[in-house]
Write a protein that holds these residues in place. Structure first.
Motif, PDB file in Angstrom:
ATOM      1  N   UNK A 114      -5.874 -14.277  16.134  1.00  0.00           N
ATOM      2  CA  UNK A 114      -5.589 -13.606  14.722  1.00  0.00           C
ATOM      3  C   UNK A 114      -4.742 -12.114  15.739  1.00  0.00           C
ATOM      4  N   UNK A 121      -0.933 -15.675  11.526  1.00  0.00           N
ATOM      5  CA  UNK A 121      -1.670 -15.016  10.239  1.00  0.00           C
ATOM      6  C   UNK A 121      -2.290 -15.938   9.080  1.00  0.00           C
ATOM      7  N   UNK A 125       0.844 -17.261   4.074  1.00  0.00           N
ATOM      8  CA  UNK A 125       1.633 -16.421   3.971  1.00  0.00           C
ATOM      9  C   UNK A 125       2.692 -17.260   3.458  1.00  0.00           C
ATOM     10  N   UNK A 189       7.890 -11.671   7.347  1.00  0.00           N
ATOM     11  CA  UNK A 189       6.710 -12.068   8.613  1.00  0.00           C
ATOM     12  C   UNK A 189       5.522 -12.592   7.263  1.00  0.00           C
ATOM     13  N   UNK A 190       5.724 -12.928   5.943  1.00  0.00           N
ATOM     14  CA  UNK A 190       5.498 -13.331   4.846  1.00  0.00           C
ATOM     15  C   UNK A 190       6.017 -13.174   3.611  1.00  0.00           C
ATOM     16  N   UNK A 195       1.950 -14.321  -1.075  1.00  0.00           N
ATOM     17  CA  UNK A 195       0.698 -14.325   0.375  1.00  0.00           C
ATOM     18  C   UNK A 195       0.697 -12.904  -0.693  1.00  0.00           C
ATOM     19  N   UNK A 197      -1.583  -9.111  -0.136  1.00  0.00           N
ATOM     20  CA  UNK A 197      -2.563  -8.851   0.427  1.00  0.00           C
ATOM     21  C   UNK A 197      -4.080  -8.428   0.019  1.00  0.00           C
ATOM     22  N   UNK A 198      -5.450  -8.457   1.302  1.00  0.00           N
ATOM     23  CA  UNK A 198      -5.954  -8.294   0.622  1.00  0.00           C
ATOM     24  C   UNK A 198      -6.403  -6.688   0.113  1.00  0.00           C
ATOM     25  N   UNK A 199      -7.325  -6.461  -1.221  1.00  0.00           N
ATOM     26  CA  UNK A 199      -6.854  -5.592  -1.331  1.00  0.00           C
ATOM     27  C   UNK A 199      -8.438  -4.350  -1.531  1.00  0.00           C
ATOM     28  N   UNK A 200      -8.000  -3.255  -0.351  1.00  0.00           N
ATOM     29  CA  UNK A 200      -9.956  -2.963  -0.342  1.00  0.00           C
ATOM     30  C   UNK A 200      -9.964  -0.995  -1.266  1.00  0.00           C
ATOM     31  N   UNK A 201     -10.765  -1.346  -2.000  1.00  0.00           N
ATOM     32  CA  UNK A 201     -10.974  -0.095  -3.116  1.00  0.00           C
ATOM     33  C   UNK A 201     -11.210   1.277  -1.382  1.00  0.00           C
ATOM     34  N   UNK A 202     -10.247   1.655  -1.808  1.00  0.00           N
ATOM     35  CA  UNK A 202      -9.927   3.095  -1.097  1.00  0.00           C
ATOM     36  C   UNK A 202     -11.254   4.607  -2.040  1.00  0.00           C
ATOM     37  N   UNK A 203     -11.032   5.613  -1.437  1.00  0.00           N
ATOM     38  CA  UNK A 203     -10.928   6.787  -1.947  1.00  0.00           C
ATOM     39  C   UNK A 203      -9.999   7.560  -2.475  1.00  0.00           C
TER      40      UNK A 203
ATOM     41  N   UNK B 196      -1.575  -6.686   5.655  1.00  0.00           N
ATOM     42  CA  UNK B 196      -2.314  -7.912   4.921  1.00  0.00           C
ATOM     43  C   UNK B 196      -3.469  -6.879   4.555  1.00  0.00           C
ATOM     44  N   UNK B 197      -3.489  -6.453   4.738  1.00  0.00           N
ATOM     45  CA  UNK B 197      -5.379  -5.490   4.060  1.00  0.00           C
ATOM     46  C   UNK B 197      -4.280  -3.940   2.737  1.00  0.00           C
ATOM     47  N   UNK B 198      -3.905  -4.159   1.569  1.00  0.00           N
ATOM     48  CA  UNK B 198      -3.927  -3.559   1.064  1.00  0.00           C
ATOM     49  C   UNK B 198      -4.661  -2.165   0.293  1.00  0.00           C
ATOM     50  N   UNK B 200      -5.985   0.442  -1.604  1.00  0.00           N
ATOM     51  CA  UNK B 200      -5.546   0.843  -3.016  1.00  0.00           C
ATOM     52  C   UNK B 200      -6.894   1.673  -3.422  1.00  0.00           C
TER      53      UNK B 200
END
Lengths: 203, 202
Positions: A114, A121, A125, A189-190, A195, A197-203, B196-198, B200
């Protein structure tokens, strides 16, 4: 059609079906994969088609050497950036309906390579992937499981209505842009239409 | 295979056969004790031809060409210096003061050749060449005219490290595509960022 009525009729020797069921039944049992392998996963794919595991039991016995005759692309192995345009081009050359199984850690995410400068990756994509199989490499059983998963997916497809698959929607693309070799990597690139992107919950 | 002939002997034979050639022995203190010979650019091809053709050495097989990147590095040393210090009483006194000195060692690129003799059954003899710097003057003479097997490996070192081998018959990129601008095996290479990681907001 009402399932109970169908069972009742079959008890009296009357076979009933719908066009949709017949169509999907025919398609799911004659999925022809495209003959190509990219890396070590290809060896497992070959083993799956041989006598011991015998993918032919599920109707996928003919690997077609031409994308024009294939329904399924098994991306078996590491997709290098140099190889990615050719993989996308092969996918574009396949007639609809077409499906993709991304086999192994490399094909789904780049795997152990990777962080390398030369490895894509994940093939998702650029082209839509139906079934992802993790593993390095996945065992033939895992590939068969992915294949059966795909068969279930085909079997559940509707021919009409909003839920119908991509190939039955006139305005949905059948071909996807082939990435080009840029100065620092593939451009783009994609494909943002494919594609997400992986969504990550932030603050 | 054992190293039948020591690097010192090879160096002496080399300097006798090729007048004006400058060779330096780089010692390897590890148990393998594979000492290598650093040779200069001007005489490299002649030295290589000598190593291949000499009846005692007959290094007819170049098994491996590697690139090595040595980035700029800084050496910090503690040096004791005598300094005249004025004490609170107003007397001049000589004292030993520790001072840290930083020396910058400019980086370079290196090509390493592993040579064997199929005929005499000995090896490896390790040959090295170093470029002047890592930037515009990253040039080395090509040894492909002497060992044909170096052709693709020198291309690979060119492709991934950016060492330009002068005299190479076909110096093109071999793994990456034409038009690729970077040298990905260099220590300071940074691959393009891919989102590749967003993240939110909740």
């Amino acid at each position: 059609m009402d399932q109970e009525l169908k069972i009742e009729l079959s008890k009296h020797g009357i076979f009933t079906t719908t066009f949709e069921e017949l169509y999907n039944w025919g398609r799911k049992n004659s999925v022809w994969p495209l003959t190509f392998g990219l890396a070590c996963c290809a060896i497992e794919m070959i083993a799956t088609t041989m006598a011991r595991y015998d993918l032919a039991r599920f109707g996928a016995e003919v690997f077609r050497a031409s994308p024009r005759q294939a329904d399924l692309m098994i991306v078996s192995g590491t997709v290098t950036k140099k190889m990615a345009p050719q993989v996308v081009r092969l996918y574009n050359q396949m007639p609809e309906p077409k499906y993709v199984i991304a086999m192994g850690a490399c094909a789904i995410s780049g795997g152990p390579f990777r962080d390398g400068y030369n490895v894509l990756k994940g093939i998702d994509r650029y082209i839509p992937v139906d079934v992802h199989i993790p593993g390095c490499p996945p065992r033939p059983e895992a590939l068969m499981h992915a294949f059966i998963t795909l068969q279930k997916k085909i079997d559940a497809q509707q021919l009409t209505g909003e839920e119908r698959p991509r190939h039955l929607k006139a305005n949905e693309p059948s071909e996807f842009p082939v990435p080009e070799f840029g100065e620092h990597g593939l451009e783009p690139a994609q494909n943002p239409d494919v594609f997400h992107p992986l969504r990550i919950l932030g603050q | 295979m054992t190293q039948a002939i020591s690097v010192e002997e090879i160096k002496a034979a080399m300097e006798a056969a090729v007048p004006g050639c400058r060779a330096e022995i780089l010692r390897n203190e590890s148990p393998s004790a594979q000492h290598s010979l650093l040779i200069d650019h001007e005489h490299a091809v002649n030295v290589a031809a000598f190593l291949r053709d000499d009846m005692a050495l007959r290094l007819d097989f170049c098994s491996c060409v590697s690139g090595v990147d040595w980035p700029d590095r800084e050496i910090t040393e503690k040096v004791k210096v005598k300094k005249t210090v004025t004490t609170p009483e107003g007397e001049a006194q000589e004292q030993d003061v520790e001072e840290t000195r930083k020396t910058m060692i400019p980086g370079f690129l290196e090509a390493v050749y592993h040579l064997f003799s199929i005929e005499k059954k000995h090896g490896p003899v390790v040959l090295r060449m170093r470029t002047v710097n890592r930037g515009g003057d990253a040039r080395l003479p090509s040894l492909t005219p002497v060992w044909r097997s170096a052709e693709f490996q020198e291309r690979e070192a060119f492709d991934l490290y950016g060492i330009v081998f002068e005299g190479h018959p076909d110096l093109r990129r071999i793994l990456m595509w034409e038009g690729f601008a970077d040298y990905p095996m260099r220590k300071d290479y940074v691959p393009p960022a891919e989102d590749d990681v967003e993240a939110v907001a909740k």
